[in-house]
Design a protein around this motif. Sequence first.
Motif, PDB file in Angstrom:
ATOM      1  N   THR A   7      62.144  71.991 -16.163  1.00 51.35           N
ATOM      2  CA  THR A   7      63.080  70.857 -14.868  1.00 51.35           C
ATOM      3  C   THR A   7      63.503  69.581 -16.339  1.00 51.35           C
ATOM      4  OG1 THR A   7      61.229  71.334 -13.406  1.00 51.35           O
ATOM      5  CG2 THR A   7      62.487  69.580 -13.251  1.00 51.35           C
ATOM      6  N   LYS A  22      70.324  63.274 -10.750  1.00 53.30           N
ATOM      7  CA  LYS A  22      70.046  64.955 -10.180  1.00 53.30           C
ATOM      8  C   LYS A  22      68.509  65.357 -11.565  1.00 53.30           C
ATOM      9  CE  LYS A  22      73.853  64.230  -7.844  1.00 53.30           C
ATOM     10  NZ  LYS A  22      73.067  63.187  -7.997  1.00 53.30           N
ATOM     11  N   LEU A  73      67.779  68.744 -12.382  1.00 55.05           N
ATOM     12  CA  LEU A  73      67.696  70.347 -13.195  1.00 55.05           C
ATOM     13  C   LEU A  73      66.459  71.280 -13.223  1.00 55.05           C
ATOM     14  CD1 LEU A  73      70.570  69.543 -15.705  1.00 55.05           C
ATOM     15  CD2 LEU A  73      70.257  70.068 -13.037  1.00 55.05           C
ATOM     16  N   PHE A 112      68.509  78.772 -11.506  1.00 53.84           N
ATOM     17  CA  PHE A 112      68.927  77.732 -11.545  1.00 53.84           C
ATOM     18  C   PHE A 112      69.456  76.838 -10.525  1.00 53.84           C
ATOM     19  CE2 PHE A 112      72.332  74.685 -12.598  1.00 53.84           C
ATOM     20  CZ  PHE A 112      71.809  74.026 -13.652  1.00 53.84           C
ATOM     21  N   ILE A 150      69.596  73.058  -8.757  1.00 50.80           N
ATOM     22  CA  ILE A 150      70.238  71.132  -8.538  1.00 50.80           C
ATOM     23  C   ILE A 150      69.818  70.338  -7.500  1.00 50.80           C
ATOM     24  CG2 ILE A 150      72.074  69.125  -8.728  1.00 50.80           C
ATOM     25  CD1 ILE A 150      73.704  71.736 -10.658  1.00 50.80           C
TER      26      ILE A 150
END
Length: 119
Positions: A40, A46, A48, A63, A65
């Motif tokens: 992470t 944000k 990710l 993946f 978000i």
Amino acid sequence: MGGADGKINDLLKKLTRATVSKRIEWVAVPGTWGEPTKFTTSLVDKTLTVWSKDDDGLPPFHFAIYGPDGQQIEEIQAGDPFSYIQELYETVRRTVLDVDSTIDDLIAELNRRADDPFA
């Protein structure tokens, strides 16, 4: 490839380059109760995350978000072994686990032992 897929691929490529050049830092978040370890990082507001679904370093890769409130904004999965997600995952994993330094240390130790008749 255009649209959303093109943007995601562009993002994945840029994240990989930024990871290699150490412009972003990732952390490993160990999974619990059979969940995989996830890597992470945060950019802007944000979060990710990239991971191997089965926690084995093999496809499928994911993946995601997340927004500032923890709500998932986007998640993609790739089973293709030559995907941008896999490239990002492998780069991040090697960086977080410091694989290159570990290998360098092992090679140096083996070289030292080869040069030392008493080792």
